[in-house]
Scaffold this active site. Sequence first.
Site, PDB file in Angstrom:
ATOM      1  N   ALA A 127      -9.028 -13.031  -2.286  1.00  0.00           N
ATOM      2  CA  ALA A 127      -9.872 -11.674  -2.317  1.00  0.00           C
ATOM      3  C   ALA A 127     -10.460 -11.052  -0.998  1.00  0.00           C
ATOM      4  O   ALA A 127     -11.382 -11.838  -0.522  1.00  0.00           O
ATOM      5  CB  ALA A 127     -11.159 -12.183  -3.195  1.00  0.00           C
ATOM      6  N   GLY A 132     -14.976  -0.330  -1.117  1.00  0.00           N
ATOM      7  CA  GLY A 132     -14.949   0.531   0.252  1.00  0.00           C
ATOM      8  C   GLY A 132     -14.191   0.222   1.379  1.00  0.00           C
ATOM      9  O   GLY A 132     -14.499   0.559   2.712  1.00  0.00           O
ATOM     10  N   ALA A 133     -13.361  -0.978   0.939  1.00  0.00           N
ATOM     11  CA  ALA A 133     -12.649  -1.535   1.942  1.00  0.00           C
ATOM     12  C   ALA A 133     -11.231  -1.874   1.495  1.00  0.00           C
ATOM     13  O   ALA A 133     -10.991  -2.774   1.098  1.00  0.00           O
ATOM     14  CB  ALA A 133     -13.272  -2.912   2.659  1.00  0.00           C
ATOM     15  N   GLY A 134     -10.375  -0.961   1.327  1.00  0.00           N
ATOM     16  CA  GLY A 134      -8.761  -1.017   0.828  1.00  0.00           C
ATOM     17  C   GLY A 134      -8.037  -1.370   2.080  1.00  0.00           C
ATOM     18  O   GLY A 134      -7.976  -2.325   2.638  1.00  0.00           O
ATOM     19  N   PHE A 159      -9.552  -4.827  -7.384  1.00  0.00           N
ATOM     20  CA  PHE A 159      -8.070  -5.007  -7.380  1.00  0.00           C
ATOM     21  C   PHE A 159      -7.574  -6.334  -6.754  1.00  0.00           C
ATOM     22  O   PHE A 159      -6.526  -6.186  -5.993  1.00  0.00           O
ATOM     23  CB  PHE A 159      -7.416  -3.661  -6.509  1.00  0.00           C
ATOM     24  CG  PHE A 159      -7.829  -2.349  -6.802  1.00  0.00           C
ATOM     25  CD1 PHE A 159      -7.431  -2.118  -8.376  1.00  0.00           C
ATOM     26  CD2 PHE A 159      -8.638  -1.667  -6.177  1.00  0.00           C
ATOM     27  CE1 PHE A 159      -7.747  -0.856  -8.859  1.00  0.00           C
ATOM     28  CE2 PHE A 159      -8.953  -0.173  -6.697  1.00  0.00           C
ATOM     29  CZ  PHE A 159      -8.365   0.212  -8.123  1.00  0.00           C
ATOM     30  N   THR A 161      -5.451  -9.482  -7.347  1.00  0.00           N
ATOM     31  CA  THR A 161      -4.103  -9.554  -8.117  1.00  0.00           C
ATOM     32  C   THR A 161      -4.518 -11.298  -8.739  1.00  0.00           C
ATOM     33  O   THR A 161      -4.768 -12.202  -7.761  1.00  0.00           O
ATOM     34  CB  THR A 161      -2.899  -9.796  -7.402  1.00  0.00           C
ATOM     35  OG1 THR A 161      -2.630  -8.375  -6.762  1.00  0.00           O
ATOM     36  CG2 THR A 161      -1.598 -10.483  -8.305  1.00  0.00           C
ATOM     37  N   GLY A 341      16.179  11.112 -22.626  1.00  0.00           N
ATOM     38  CA  GLY A 341      14.820  10.864 -23.431  1.00  0.00           C
ATOM     39  C   GLY A 341      14.787   9.168 -23.411  1.00  0.00           C
ATOM     40  O   GLY A 341      13.743   8.749 -23.689  1.00  0.00           O
ATOM     41  N   GLU A 364      -0.624  -4.655  -0.510  1.00  0.00           N
ATOM     42  CA  GLU A 364       0.042  -5.136   0.507  1.00  0.00           C
ATOM     43  C   GLU A 364       0.060  -4.152   1.493  1.00  0.00           C
ATOM     44  O   GLU A 364       1.060  -4.585   2.389  1.00  0.00           O
ATOM     45  CB  GLU A 364       0.937  -5.913   0.208  1.00  0.00           C
ATOM     46  CG  GLU A 364       1.075  -6.828  -1.046  1.00  0.00           C
ATOM     47  CD  GLU A 364       0.024  -8.001  -0.992  1.00  0.00           C
ATOM     48  OE1 GLU A 364      -0.791  -8.194   0.024  1.00  0.00           O
ATOM     49  OE2 GLU A 364      -0.369  -8.633  -2.085  1.00  0.00           O
ATOM     50  N   THR A 366      -0.321   0.220   2.138  1.00  0.00           N
ATOM     51  CA  THR A 366       0.212   1.436   1.647  1.00  0.00           C
ATOM     52  C   THR A 366       1.046   1.939   2.536  1.00  0.00           C
ATOM     53  O   THR A 366       1.192   1.530   3.839  1.00  0.00           O
ATOM     54  CB  THR A 366      -1.016   2.600   1.489  1.00  0.00           C
ATOM     55  OG1 THR A 366      -1.625   2.783   2.946  1.00  0.00           O
ATOM     56  CG2 THR A 366      -2.351   1.878   0.674  1.00  0.00           C
TER      57      THR A 366
END
Length: 390
Positions: A127, A132-134, A159, A161, A341, A364, A366
């Site tokens: 974690a 506000g910190a990605g 977020f 995992t 389809g 991990e 962007t």
Amino acid sequence: MDFALSDEQRAIRDTARDFIAREVMPLEQELLRRERAHRPGLERGELRDLQLKARTFGFWGLATPEEYGGMDLPAITQSLIWTEIGRSYVPFRFGGEADNILFKANEEQRREFLLPTIEGERLSCFAITEPGAGSDAANIKLSARRDGGDWVLNGEKTFITGGHDADFAIVIAVTDPEKGARRGGATAFLVDRAMGWRSEFIQTMGEGGPAALVFEDVRVPERNILGEIGQGFTLGMEWIGKGRYTIPSHAIGIAERALRMAIDQANTRETFGRPIGENQAIQWMIADSETELEAARWLVLRAAWTVDQGMDPRHASSMCKLYAAGMVNRVVDRVLQIHGGMGYTRELPIERWYRQVRLYRIFEGTDEMQRLILSRDLLRGYTKIGGHLA
């Protein structure tokens, strides 16, 4: 320059491929059926049974040191195995693993956290990401305040995992706001769920989903600090760096399987009295996919080779993560188009892959962060154009 696999690499790769084909792929149709019914595709107990079965074949702890019963495989071999895992859309992984930074645990922490995790008795999550910190991981705000012999944690991670199922979390928290995370102001803590944090499931466009972790005056004893006080950001970056070649390796397996489906479809599906594979538009989609897949394969293997050589892998890993993540998105999109389809239905795994691989360009690190790393390395002279062959 030798591009061939060694006999050992080929044998391990082929054994993993055989296991995936015999034990994992037969579960695929049941997985799709469950997911169409909005049920988990693979239960925790089923994953555990598969992992124990793989253990009888010697597949246990791909990256785990031998002293803990693992295989301690070179990075290239691990990459090859992750590609085989990616061939199936069943969310399987070999057991016997633990977060790479968890091996920095002291003796007491190893007994309480590391060993049970390796054996599959406990589940962990890592974690660091916050609302506000990605990408800007140094901007974390979750605080850890010393109170006697404990630290009191307050804040939120998001977020994460595996966060909704984890028994404990490796939490990066701010212990000295004046220093800031990068300059020794963050610390890693091992925090049992029983200590009071709660998780909130986050529904995403993919199957499964991450979680938000909420900490409200969660007391953590001093003995649960992982590593040293102030070492948290360094450990966090070490954890993130591990995925920079394993995720692209997995993407290659997905792209290979999807492209095979496209070729089969092109050879059997007929329109206007002939196979659609005779149409130039289809041929070009297949040719472009194969070319990009091959390019990604060698970028990934080069990054893994860099790790095995003891060289700084960050530049090579960023290139392979950036390119392979884009590649698998483009390949799956073409494969869906070739299937028309039917590709858009949930009867086939293509739309599932379509949703799954979109995440690869985000987590991990962007695409934008990989580009920042690569351009910065070149602009500041940290590396040369052409890498180790320059």
